[in-house]
Scaffold this motif. Structure first.
Motif, mmCIF file in Angstrom:
data_model
loop_
_atom_site.group_PDB
_atom_site.id
_atom_site.type_symbol
_atom_site.label_atom_id
_atom_site.label_comp_id
_atom_site.label_asym_id
_atom_site.label_seq_id
_atom_site.Cartn_x
_atom_site.Cartn_y
_atom_site.Cartn_z
ATOM 1 N N CYS A 23 -24.032 2.644 -52.948
ATOM 2 C CA CYS A 23 -25.205 3.342 -52.418
ATOM 3 C C CYS A 23 -26.521 2.716 -52.888
ATOM 4 N N TYR A 71 -25.832 11.692 -45.805
ATOM 5 C CA TYR A 71 -26.972 11.652 -44.888
ATOM 6 C C TYR A 71 -28.228 11.889 -45.705
ATOM 7 N N CYS A 83 -22.346 7.573 -49.094
ATOM 8 C CA CYS A 83 -23.692 7.885 -49.588
ATOM 9 C C CYS A 83 -24.277 9.160 -48.991
ATOM 10 N N PRO A 128 -29.055 -1.121 -49.434
ATOM 11 C CA PRO A 128 -29.774 -0.417 -48.362
ATOM 12 C C PRO A 128 -28.817 0.071 -47.275
ATOM 13 N N ALA A 129 -29.214 1.117 -46.599
ATOM 14 C CA ALA A 129 -28.422 1.668 -45.500
ATOM 15 C C ALA A 129 -28.356 0.653 -44.366
ATOM 16 N N TYR A 177 -21.075 3.993 -44.970
ATOM 17 C CA TYR A 177 -22.298 4.379 -45.675
ATOM 18 C C TYR A 177 -22.516 5.893 -45.605
ATOM 19 N N ARG A 178 -22.288 6.475 -44.446
ATOM 20 C CA ARG A 178 -22.497 7.929 -44.283
ATOM 21 C C ARG A 178 -21.518 8.736 -45.131
ATOM 22 N N ASN A 183 -28.990 2.188 -36.334
ATOM 23 C CA ASN A 183 -28.637 3.601 -36.277
ATOM 24 C C ASN A 183 -27.659 3.818 -35.123
ATOM 25 N N ALA A 187 -21.783 1.738 -40.728
ATOM 26 C CA ALA A 187 -22.514 3.008 -40.708
ATOM 27 C C ALA A 187 -21.623 4.156 -41.167
ATOM 28 N N SER A 224 -28.973 -1.204 -41.058
ATOM 29 C CA SER A 224 -30.244 -1.203 -40.326
ATOM 30 C C SER A 224 -30.117 -0.576 -38.944
#
Length: 190
Positions: free
Chosen positions: A96, A127, A125, A99-100, A121-122, A104, A118, A102
């Motif tokens: 985490c 929302y 880490c 960086p998220a 990461y969701r 969406n 994505a 890029s």
């Protein structure tokens, strides 16, 4: 008219409580209340541990549903979390810190690789930095690997986290950390 007077009862027949009896009753009551408090603390710890297992299960279920929706990304190995050794788990805090993604994928079209990045990461880490493994589980660690080196055969997901233990229940092997480690392992064919 003659009045009759009763003699006062002697002190030996008096029916009251002495200070010693009150002291003994207080000690017995205090011991019982301390026992109840200890049971309450043990019940709270058990409830919290059960809650943590439920959270871990829900988070893994969320990841599995995302993987089912992106089967092509799974087959291509895009959900695999790389670690130095196959038995090592990746720290969610380290993951985490990156960086998220890029792109969406909620508002635009993504390919399998972008969607996998994505999704991971969701789930790991959360929302906006909440509700993910990193925020929900203490010292969370995770790995995702293909079974037999081929994700067509399924994936293996391992999740590990820690919980604090009461100091008086800590044995010699846990004395330095004061924590208990929990593992949740799943082998899934998608």
């Amino acid at each position: 008219m003659q009045r009759s007077f009763r003699a006062r009862p002697s002190r030996a027949l008096q029916a009251g409580l002495s200070l010693l009896e009150i002291l003994i009753a207080t000690v017995v009551l205090s011991t019982g209340l301390l026992g109840l408090a200890g049971m309450q603390i043990a019940a709270l710890k058990t409830t919290h541990n059960s809650y943590q297992v439920q959270q871990a299960t829900w988070l893994l279920h969320d990841l599995l549903e995302r993987m089912r929706a992106n089967r092509q990304g799974v087959v291509e190995g895009k959900y695999v979390l790389n670690t130095d050794t196959p038995t090592e788990l990746l720290s969610t805090a380290t993951y985490c810190a990156n960086p998220a993604p890029s792109k969406n994928c909620l508002s635009s079209t993504c390919n399998g690789q972008e969607l996998a990045a994505a999704d991971l990461y969701r789930v790991i880490c959360g929302y906006g930095g909440s509700d993910g493994i990193d925020a929900s589980l203490m010292n969370g660690q995770m790995s995702v690997a293909c079974l037999s080196g081929d994700c067509n055969n399924g994936v293996s997901i391992k999740l590990r986290w820690q919980e604090r233990v009461a100091a008086k229940n800590v044995n010699a092997s846990k004395a330095s950390t004061g924590t208990d480690t929990f593992d949740l392992n799943m082998n899934i064919v998608l």
